[in-house]
Design a protein around this motif. Structure first.
Motif, PDB file in Angstrom:
ATOM      1  N   PHE A  23      10.360  34.178 -26.840  1.00  0.00           N
ATOM      2  CA  PHE A  23       9.795  35.035 -25.800  1.00  0.00           C
ATOM      3  C   PHE A  23      10.853  35.312 -24.744  1.00  0.00           C
ATOM      4  O   PHE A  23      11.529  34.393 -24.269  1.00  0.00           O
ATOM      5  CB  PHE A  23       8.592  34.351 -25.138  1.00  0.00           C
ATOM      6  N   PRO A  27      11.033  36.971 -21.151  1.00  0.00           N
ATOM      7  CA  PRO A  27      10.689  37.615 -19.881  1.00  0.00           C
ATOM      8  C   PRO A  27      11.984  37.866 -19.104  1.00  0.00           C
ATOM      9  O   PRO A  27      13.063  37.895 -19.708  1.00  0.00           O
ATOM     10  CB  PRO A  27       9.802  36.574 -19.191  1.00  0.00           C
ATOM     11  N   HIS A  68       5.224  39.032 -16.282  1.00  0.00           N
ATOM     12  CA  HIS A  68       6.026  38.893 -17.507  1.00  0.00           C
ATOM     13  C   HIS A  68       5.908  37.469 -18.057  1.00  0.00           C
ATOM     14  O   HIS A  68       5.763  37.269 -19.264  1.00  0.00           O
ATOM     15  CB  HIS A  68       7.506  39.201 -17.239  1.00  0.00           C
ATOM     16  N   ALA A  89       2.073  36.659 -19.083  1.00  0.00           N
ATOM     17  CA  ALA A  89       1.732  37.230 -20.397  1.00  0.00           C
ATOM     18  C   ALA A  89       2.349  36.388 -21.514  1.00  0.00           C
ATOM     19  O   ALA A  89       1.693  36.084 -22.522  1.00  0.00           O
ATOM     20  CB  ALA A  89       2.210  38.673 -20.490  1.00  0.00           C
ATOM     21  N   ALA A  90       3.619  36.006 -21.330  1.00  0.00           N
ATOM     22  CA  ALA A  90       4.302  35.173 -22.337  1.00  0.00           C
ATOM     23  C   ALA A  90       3.579  33.833 -22.500  1.00  0.00           C
ATOM     24  O   ALA A  90       3.310  33.396 -23.632  1.00  0.00           O
ATOM     25  CB  ALA A  90       5.753  34.960 -21.931  1.00  0.00           C
ATOM     26  N   THR A 110       8.533  40.573 -22.954  1.00  0.00           N
ATOM     27  CA  THR A 110       7.517  40.909 -21.958  1.00  0.00           C
ATOM     28  C   THR A 110       8.157  41.579 -20.740  1.00  0.00           C
ATOM     29  O   THR A 110       7.496  41.791 -19.733  1.00  0.00           O
ATOM     30  CB  THR A 110       6.729  39.657 -21.513  1.00  0.00           C
ATOM     31  N   HIS A 111       9.440  41.893 -20.858  1.00  0.00           N
ATOM     32  CA  HIS A 111      10.161  42.621 -19.807  1.00  0.00           C
ATOM     33  C   HIS A 111      11.070  43.646 -20.479  1.00  0.00           C
ATOM     34  O   HIS A 111      11.538  43.453 -21.601  1.00  0.00           O
ATOM     35  CB  HIS A 111      10.986  41.652 -18.948  1.00  0.00           C
ATOM     36  N   ASN A 113       7.371  44.572 -28.354  1.00  0.00           N
ATOM     37  CA  ASN A 113       7.296  44.840 -26.913  1.00  0.00           C
ATOM     38  C   ASN A 113       5.876  44.555 -26.451  1.00  0.00           C
ATOM     39  O   ASN A 113       4.918  45.104 -27.017  1.00  0.00           O
ATOM     40  CB  ASN A 113       7.591  46.313 -26.603  1.00  0.00           C
ATOM     41  N   VAL A 114       5.724  43.715 -25.439  1.00  0.00           N
ATOM     42  CA  VAL A 114       4.421  43.483 -24.813  1.00  0.00           C
ATOM     43  C   VAL A 114       4.514  44.044 -23.395  1.00  0.00           C
ATOM     44  O   VAL A 114       5.184  43.472 -22.536  1.00  0.00           O
ATOM     45  CB  VAL A 114       4.062  41.977 -24.795  1.00  0.00           C
ATOM     46  N   THR A 157       3.534  44.908 -19.697  1.00  0.00           N
ATOM     47  CA  THR A 157       2.723  44.214 -18.694  1.00  0.00           C
ATOM     48  C   THR A 157       2.420  45.092 -17.478  1.00  0.00           C
ATOM     49  O   THR A 157       2.063  44.588 -16.419  1.00  0.00           O
ATOM     50  CB  THR A 157       3.416  42.904 -18.256  1.00  0.00           C
ATOM     51  N   ILE A 207      -3.302  44.121 -21.341  1.00  0.00           N
ATOM     52  CA  ILE A 207      -2.237  43.168 -21.002  1.00  0.00           C
ATOM     53  C   ILE A 207      -2.760  41.785 -21.371  1.00  0.00           C
ATOM     54  O   ILE A 207      -3.852  41.399 -20.940  1.00  0.00           O
ATOM     55  CB  ILE A 207      -1.876  43.249 -19.503  1.00  0.00           C
TER      56      ILE A 207
END
Length: 372
Positions: free
Chosen positions: A7, A9, A17, A20-21, A113-114, A136-137, A139, A181
């Motif tokens: 992960f 961030p 960020h 979420a992670a 997450t970033h 890609n997540v 946020t 999110i």
């Protein structure tokens, strides 16, 4: 063979960020504890203690010169978002370290997450220096040009509009998942609209972010001027701002009740279940939790940059009530006492939820890992 997920961030400050992670990591561990999850901030990894100095400067910049930050942010990453931009300085600063990190961790899957790590990995894939699948997540409630897009394998987006934007960018629809999110599994999602109290004290949760920053003190100054018998009780999340907590406690009022930093998610879940609405800034994680809890969201302030763009998108979808700076109390009360307004709001929340994928983001990640 044990699967490894990395992960990525950015910065160490407790932002969405990281939240979420952390939420995804805990969700994955519930599904399969054997999956190894590592979370690395590429700035700390690359430059060590410099990260704390940069984080401090970053926060001071936002609060001391909000308009300058807002202008630079929008020009750098939100203007002409359809154009693929090069950020050569970041390539120079981070590409070597990113390669070193990947060689060290040898992950089976990478989750960004970033935008910064996403941009770096997208660039490495363009050069055929990387074959590991990437997710890609997002946020926030928009996608800006710093995100790597074309070479990224999967996209977890909060809204239908963001999915449509990626499709316009020629991303395969099957690789885009509308997840909202990601929130923590212990913040239980509510399937039905909440029951609203009739003719009794309403409860509103005030959240200013984990650091207790933003216009929170200003807001409280307005709320203290309520002289008649209050119809709303406010619970205030003070985050790590101890001075703010003590200040509110010192008021000795039973309608503004402070809470120090809450690390226990079960306790946070209980608090969400007790309230009728939330008064907050448009930060991605708090908004997402409130949407999944189906609580009306009142916005009192927005930090420059991301939050102002979030606010614009959320207002467009009718998912938040944006309050004027004056008469905040009266505005909240009038909406909470208006059944038609609340009913219309819940219809818009229902529409938001119809697009959300039936599986939890962590379940989708576990399935992607099985296939790769």
């Amino acid at each position: 063979m044990m699967k490894k997920v990395l992960f990525l961030p950015f910065l160490q400050i407790p932002s969405g960020h990281h939240q979420a992670a952390n939420s995804l990591i805990d969700g994955i561990r519930q599904i399969d504890p054997a999956i190894q999850c590592d979370k690395v901030d590429i700035l700390s990894y690359s430059y060590g203690k410099m990260e704390k100095i940069i984080s401090s400067i970053y926060l001071k910049w936002i609060h001391s010169f909000p308009q300058i930050y807002n202008s630079i942010y929008k020009t750098a990453v939100y203007k002409n978002i359809e154009v693929n931009k090069r950020y050569r300085l970041y390539e120079l600063l981070f590409l070597t370290f990113m390669k070193k990190l990947l060689a060290e961790k040898q992950p089976d899957l990478i989750i960004c997450t970033h935008a910064l790590p996403s941009y770096m990995l997208n660039y490495l894939k363009q050069r055929h220096d990387l074959q590991i699948p990437i997710i890609n997540v997002y946020t926030d409630y928009f996608i800006h040009s710093f995100w790597g897009i074309e070479q990224i394998d999967f996209h977890f987006v909060p809204t239908q509009q963001m999915k449509e934007y990626l499709i316009q960018r020629k991303i395969n629809e099957d690789n885009i998942f509308i997840t909202g999110i990601p929130t923590h599994p212990k913040i239980k999602k509510q399937l039905e609209p909440p029951e609203y109290k009739r003719n009794s004290l309403s409860t509103v949760l005030i959240s200013g972010g984990n650091l207790g920053v933003g216009g929170l003190e200003n807001l409280l100054h307005h709320l203290q001027e309520i002289h008649s018998k209050p119809r709303i009780q406010f619970f205030v999340l003070c985050g790590k701002n101890r001075a703010l907590y003590e200040k509110i406690k010192g008021l000795g009022t039973n309608y503004i009740i402070p809470y120090p930093y809450i690390s226990c998610r079960e306790k946070m879940n209980e608090l969400y279940n007790q309230i009728d609405a939330i008064l907050t800034k448009p930060g991605g994680m708090t908004i997402s939790e409130s949407l999944f809890k189906r609580r009306p969201i009142f916005i009192y302030d927005a930090l420059p940059g991301q939050e102002q763009i979030n606010l614009s998108q959320l207002k467009e979808d009718g998912l938040v009530f944006h309050l004027d700076k004056e008469n905040i109390y009266e505005q909240i009360l009038s909406i909470l006492q208006n059944e038609e307004s609340l009913h219309q709001y819940q219809n818009r929340i229902d529409n938001f939820h119809t697009h959300i994928h039936e599986k939890e983001p962590s379940e989708i990640i576990a399935e992607i890992l099985q296939r790769h």
